[in-house]
Design an enzyme around this catalytic site. Structure first.
Site, PDB file in Angstrom:
ATOM      1  N   GLY A 173       0.830  -1.198   0.000  1.00 28.43           N
ATOM      2  CA  GLY A 173       0.000   0.000   0.000  1.00 28.43           C
ATOM      3  C   GLY A 173       0.863   1.246   0.000  1.00 28.43           C
ATOM      4  O   GLY A 173       1.980   1.232   0.522  1.00 28.43           O
TER       5      GLY A 173
ATOM      6  N   GLN B 156       3.101   9.968   0.955  1.00 30.12           N
ATOM      7  CA  GLN B 156       4.431   9.350   1.093  1.00 30.12           C
ATOM      8  C   GLN B 156       5.365   9.702  -0.059  1.00 30.12           C
ATOM      9  O   GLN B 156       6.580   9.548   0.070  1.00 30.12           O
ATOM     10  CB  GLN B 156       4.289   7.823   1.181  1.00 30.12           C
ATOM     11  CG  GLN B 156       3.586   7.367   2.448  1.00 30.12           C
ATOM     12  CD  GLN B 156       3.415   5.860   2.446  1.00 30.12           C
ATOM     13  OE1 GLN B 156       2.432   5.351   1.933  1.00 30.12           O
ATOM     14  NE2 GLN B 156       4.375   5.148   3.000  1.00 30.12           N
TER      15      GLN B 156
ATOM     16  N   CYS C 135       5.597  -0.010   7.226  1.00 30.95           N
ATOM     17  CA  CYS C 135       5.325   1.145   6.367  1.00 30.95           C
ATOM     18  C   CYS C 135       6.558   1.435   5.524  1.00 30.95           C
ATOM     19  O   CYS C 135       7.677   1.416   6.056  1.00 30.95           O
ATOM     20  CB  CYS C 135       4.988   2.364   7.229  1.00 30.95           C
ATOM     21  SG  CYS C 135       4.602   3.854   6.286  1.00 30.95           S
ATOM     22  N   LEU C 136       6.343   1.710   4.243  1.00 26.42           N
ATOM     23  CA  LEU C 136       7.478   2.033   3.366  1.00 26.42           C
ATOM     24  C   LEU C 136       8.197   3.302   3.831  1.00 26.42           C
ATOM     25  O   LEU C 136       9.364   3.489   3.511  1.00 26.42           O
ATOM     26  CB  LEU C 136       7.001   2.196   1.916  1.00 26.42           C
ATOM     27  CG  LEU C 136       6.607   0.885   1.221  1.00 26.42           C
ATOM     28  CD1 LEU C 136       5.929   1.167  -0.107  1.00 26.42           C
ATOM     29  CD2 LEU C 136       7.827  -0.007   1.030  1.00 26.42           C
TER      30      LEU C 136
ATOM     31  N   HIS D 232      -4.678   2.239   7.380  1.00 30.35           N
ATOM     32  CA  HIS D 232      -3.293   2.710   7.480  1.00 30.35           C
ATOM     33  C   HIS D 232      -3.031   3.804   6.431  1.00 30.35           C
ATOM     34  O   HIS D 232      -2.419   4.831   6.740  1.00 30.35           O
ATOM     35  CB  HIS D 232      -2.355   1.500   7.280  1.00 30.35           C
ATOM     36  CG  HIS D 232      -0.902   1.812   7.219  1.00 30.35           C
ATOM     37  ND1 HIS D 232       0.001   1.380   8.173  1.00 30.35           N
ATOM     38  CD2 HIS D 232      -0.163   2.499   6.312  1.00 30.35           C
ATOM     39  CE1 HIS D 232       1.212   1.793   7.846  1.00 30.35           C
ATOM     40  NE2 HIS D 232       1.153   2.475   6.719  1.00 30.35           N
ATOM     41  N   GLU D 233      -3.507   3.573   5.199  1.00 31.00           N
ATOM     42  CA  GLU D 233      -3.242   4.533   4.111  1.00 31.00           C
ATOM     43  C   GLU D 233      -4.088   5.804   4.271  1.00 31.00           C
ATOM     44  O   GLU D 233      -3.599   6.904   3.991  1.00 31.00           O
ATOM     45  CB  GLU D 233      -3.491   3.880   2.746  1.00 31.00           C
ATOM     46  CG  GLU D 233      -2.666   2.615   2.459  1.00 31.00           C
ATOM     47  CD  GLU D 233      -1.175   2.762   2.666  1.00 31.00           C
ATOM     48  OE1 GLU D 233      -0.664   3.898   2.613  1.00 31.00           O
ATOM     49  OE2 GLU D 233      -0.513   1.731   2.919  1.00 31.00           O
TER      50      GLU D 233
ATOM     51  N   HIS E 174      -2.380   8.115   6.522  1.00 26.55           N
ATOM     52  CA  HIS E 174      -1.332   8.919   5.867  1.00 26.55           C
ATOM     53  C   HIS E 174      -1.918  10.200   5.287  1.00 26.55           C
ATOM     54  O   HIS E 174      -1.318  11.270   5.402  1.00 26.55           O
ATOM     55  CB  HIS E 174      -0.679   8.133   4.732  1.00 26.55           C
ATOM     56  CG  HIS E 174       0.428   7.210   5.156  1.00 26.55           C
ATOM     57  ND1 HIS E 174       1.553   7.642   5.821  1.00 26.55           N
ATOM     58  CD2 HIS E 174       0.587   5.872   4.990  1.00 26.55           C
ATOM     59  CE1 HIS E 174       2.360   6.613   6.043  1.00 26.55           C
ATOM     60  NE2 HIS E 174       1.795   5.510   5.550  1.00 26.55           N
TER      61      HIS E 174
HETATM   62  C1  QAP Z   1       0.917  -0.703   4.982  1.00 19.90           C
HETATM   63  O1  QAP Z   1       3.050  -1.186   4.138  1.00 19.90           O
HETATM   64  C2  QAP Z   1       0.577  -1.939   5.786  1.00 19.90           C
HETATM   65  O2  QAP Z   1       9.718  -1.836   6.617  1.00 19.90           O
HETATM   66  C3  QAP Z   1       1.725  -0.967   3.738  1.00 19.90           C
HETATM   67  O3  QAP Z   1      11.699  -2.551   4.961  1.00 19.90           O
HETATM   68  C4  QAP Z   1       1.561  -2.798   6.264  1.00 19.90           C
HETATM   69  O4  QAP Z   1       3.706  -1.913   2.126  1.00 19.90           O
HETATM   70  C5  QAP Z   1      -0.708  -2.225   6.067  1.00 19.90           C
HETATM   71  C6  QAP Z   1       7.767  -2.400   3.597  1.00 19.90           C
HETATM   72  C7  QAP Z   1       1.233  -3.912   6.997  1.00 19.90           C
HETATM   73  C8  QAP Z   1      -1.042  -3.346   6.779  1.00 19.90           C
HETATM   74  C9  QAP Z   1      -0.088  -4.211   7.251  1.00 19.90           C
HETATM   75  C10 QAP Z   1       8.087  -2.087   4.901  1.00 19.90           C
HETATM   76  C11 QAP Z   1       8.783  -2.778   2.746  1.00 19.90           C
HETATM   77  C12 QAP Z   1       6.379  -2.323   3.110  1.00 19.90           C
HETATM   78  C13 QAP Z   1       9.402  -2.151   5.343  1.00 19.90           C
HETATM   79  C14 QAP Z   1       3.998  -1.663   3.273  1.00 19.90           C
HETATM   80  C15 QAP Z   1      10.420  -2.518   4.469  1.00 19.90           C
HETATM   81  C16 QAP Z   1      10.100  -2.835   3.162  1.00 19.90           C
HETATM   82  C17 QAP Z   1       5.348  -1.827   3.831  1.00 19.90           C
HETATM   83 CO    CO Z   2       2.527   3.592   5.526  1.00 23.21          CO
END
Ligand code: QAP
Ligand code: CO
Length: 168
Positions: free
Chosen positions: A46, A51, A92-93, A134-135, A138
């Site tokens: 997501g 971001q 989170c990215l 979550h999004e 943001h």
């Molecule tokens: C949000 O998060 C989310 O730390 C999206 O090193 C996450 O795509 C919603 C990511 C979990 C619900 C559950 C994170 C990639 C990606 C990192 C992501 C990383 C590389 C996170």
């Molecule tokens: Co995020």
């Protein structure tokens, strides 16, 4: 198409409130394409426009295993949330390497515009419900670490600032 650069916590721009889109034009469709490319390249499940330092209410999500079910939400609104909540381990990215538990409503109904500007309503549960919430956070300037204790937030801040200096 372009892979955009992703803001990293604790960047103050992550706390800006995004503006409504209202009119889905070619510029918004280009943004959606670039955001999708950025999310797939990361890779992530997501991404919110905030971001990538674009302060408009646009979200892309793909929670599919095959990475071929892109979901686009423009001007998303949660119109209903379940009373029951669930704890999920989020990442989170914009907060790389950090994962922690956040409690949120288990099911949500979200209303949004699609890529053609048409309104739709979606009932989400499980990972999709977590991701949508979550999004949308943001877009409202909220990063998931803000649900954690002050101590954890301060440790995460320090760790990411050190990592930033190491690459600079
Ligand atoms: C949000 O998060 C989310 O730390 C999206 O090193 C996450 O795509 C919603 C990511 C979990 C619900 C559950 C994170 C990639 C990606 C990192 C992501 C990383 C590389 C996170
Ligand atoms: Co995020």
């Amino acid at each position: 198409m372009a892979v955009l650069s992703i803001l990293r916590y604790p960047d103050p721009r992550l706390h800006r409130i995004a503006e409504p889109v209202r009119e889905v034009d070619a510029r918004i469709r280009q943004l959606v394409h670039d955001m999708a490319e950025t999310m797939y390249a990361a890779p992530g499940i997501g991404l919110a426009a905030t971001q990538v330092d674009v302060h408009l209410r646009v979200i892309v999500i793909d929670i599919s295993e095959a990475r071929d079910e892109l979901r686009v939400f423009i001007d998303p609104e949660i119109v209903q949330a379940s009373a029951e909540s669930k704890v999920y381990e989020e990442g989170c990215l914009s907060v790389p390497g950090v994962y922690d538990e956040v409690e949120r409503p288990d099911r949500v109904t979200v209303r949004a515009l699609d890529i053609d500007g048409r309104p739709f309503t979606l009932e989400a549960d499980g990972l999709l419900a977590v991701c949508v919430q979550h999004e949308i956070d943001h877009l409202n300037g909220r990063v998931f670490v803000q649900y954690l204790s002050r101590l954890k937030q301060s440790r995460i801040r320090t760790r990411l600032q050190k990592a930033e200096r190491a690459v600079a």
